[in-house]
Design an enzyme around this catalytic site. Structure first.
Site, PDB file in Angstrom:
ATOM      1  N   ASP A  67       0.912  -1.357  -0.081  1.00  0.00           N
ATOM      2  CA  ASP A  67      -0.026  -0.096  -0.168  1.00  0.00           C
ATOM      3  C   ASP A  67       0.899   1.312  -0.072  1.00  0.00           C
ATOM      4  OD1 ASP A  67       1.069  -0.223   2.504  1.00  0.00           O
ATOM      5  OD2 ASP A  67      -0.909   0.355   3.433  1.00  0.00           O
ATOM      6  N   GLU A  68       2.116   1.378  -0.447  1.00  0.00           N
ATOM      7  CA  GLU A  68       2.942   2.273  -0.569  1.00  0.00           C
ATOM      8  C   GLU A  68       3.844   2.430  -1.508  1.00  0.00           C
ATOM      9  OE1 GLU A  68       5.595   4.841   2.827  1.00  0.00           O
ATOM     10  OE2 GLU A  68       5.001   2.735   3.210  1.00  0.00           O
TER      11      GLU A  68
END
Length: 353
Positions: A67-68
């Site tokens: 998620d990054e």
């Protein structure tokens, strides 16, 4: 604003409930709660979509977790506007595409972009302009600097270093003398120098799969069942990337949150689920369990390409040779690809999903 880097982390609250509390504590405090099983495959699908959105703004996207990611938006002003406008457009497009919010940090230095992305969560947008860098570094808490853990923070505090700016009260030689090799990077960061760049393609160094158990256990037979499941995930990932591993790693976290890992270097590189499982199980058999286990995982490293020629043996291969299992795994992969993962599974794992 050449070299401007954006760090974006999307917030997946809409398809999962996330908490810092360990699952076993949550169950103990709220035994009547309904616990939903994570949908890791779905999370991966969403992650791929988000990364595609980022790639529509810049070809230089470095994914660092599910998620990054970092995005180099230097030179994009003529297309998307100022760094702030670009960040706002990225956030808007992610929300329109997957209905998730996103926190973004924008800065001339990669490490500052990461820190900026964490400042105004959730759904934040923070821009550190080139003119603000020196002041931001001067006041930045040392604990927020990448690579500064609790031990380093304590050592720095004894020298009166509370912020990154405080590092410059010492010479580089003094900092390196106290912190070793990391002291070079810390001194450079304090001087506004970050040599790391956005790497859109990074070589895979390891593949792993792990799981926090629903309840802590000392049962090695049960732990081996989990090993079989995660060895399957690791094997599938290796085969999908055309890689063979030479080292298998067993990871264990105990009920007191201490963590141990052990590894074995195999005689031959392999992408076989069965060989990976057998190796991990052998490590577990030799591992003394004096505390209950709350997390177990399998990893693989030391890769070479599956297309690389392999030295053939002059002697008869053993009955359980890696080649035999690899052939079976590829047949199973082909069935799963055509009919879905549920079409064929290990009988031992039939009640797990």
């Amino acid at each position: 604003a050449e070299g401007v880097v954006a760090a974006a982390s999307y917030e997946a609250r809409k398809f999962g409930v996330h908490s810092a509390m360990p699952m076993f504590q949550a169950r103990r405090k709220c035994p009547h709660a309904v616990f939903l099983k994570p949908r890791h495959r779905r999370y991966g699908e969403i992650s791929s979509v988000v990364m595609s959105v980022l790639e529509s703004f810049s070809p230089l996207v470095e994914q660092v977790s599910i998620d990054e990611a970092f995005v180099d938006i230097g030179g994009c002003e003529s297309i998307f506007g100022s760094p702030l406008e670009t960040g706002a457009k990225i956030k808007k497009k992610i929300h329109e595409t997957v209905c998730l919010t996103c926190s973004a940090g924008i800065a001339p230095l990669k490490f500052l972009a990461k820190i900026a992305s964490d400042l105004n969560k959730p759904d934040g947008l923070t821009y550190i302009s080139p003119r603000q860098v020196d002041a931001f570094i001067h006041d930045l808490s040392i604990r927020k600097v990448p690579g500064v853990g609790p031990n380093t923070e304590s050592r720095l505090a004894r020298w009166g270093i509370q912020t990154l700016g405080d590092v410059k009260r010492y010479s580089q030689k003094q900092i390196v003398g106290r912190l070793g090799k990391y002291g070079v990077r810390l001194y450079e960061l304090a001087s506004g120098i970050d040599r790391s760049t956005v790497q859109s393609e990074r070589p895979v160094k390891s593949v792993s799969s792990e799981e926090t158990l629903s309840s802590d256990t000392l049962d090695k037979d049960l732990l081996k069942k989990y090993l079989l499941k995660h060895a399957g995930d690791v094997g599938r990932e290796l085969r999908s990337q055309a890689l063979r591993a030479g080292t298998v790693i067993l990871k264990i976290k105990f009920s007191d949150f201490t963590q141990k890992s052990r590894q074995i270097k195999m005689e031959h590189h392999t992408d076989s689920t069965e060989i990976i499982y057998q190796t991990a199980a052998r490590i577990l058999d030799a591992f003394p369990l004096n505390r209950k286990v709350r997390l177990i995982g399998v990893g693989a490293s030391d890769f070479f390409s599956a297309d690389r020629p392999v030295q053939m043996s002059l002697f008869t291969q053993p009955e359980n040779s890696s080649a035999k299992w690899e052939k079976l795994d590829r047949a199973v992969d082909a069935i799963s690809e055509k009919f879905g993962r549920e079409a064929i599974r290990k009988a031992t794992l039939k009640d797990d999903e």
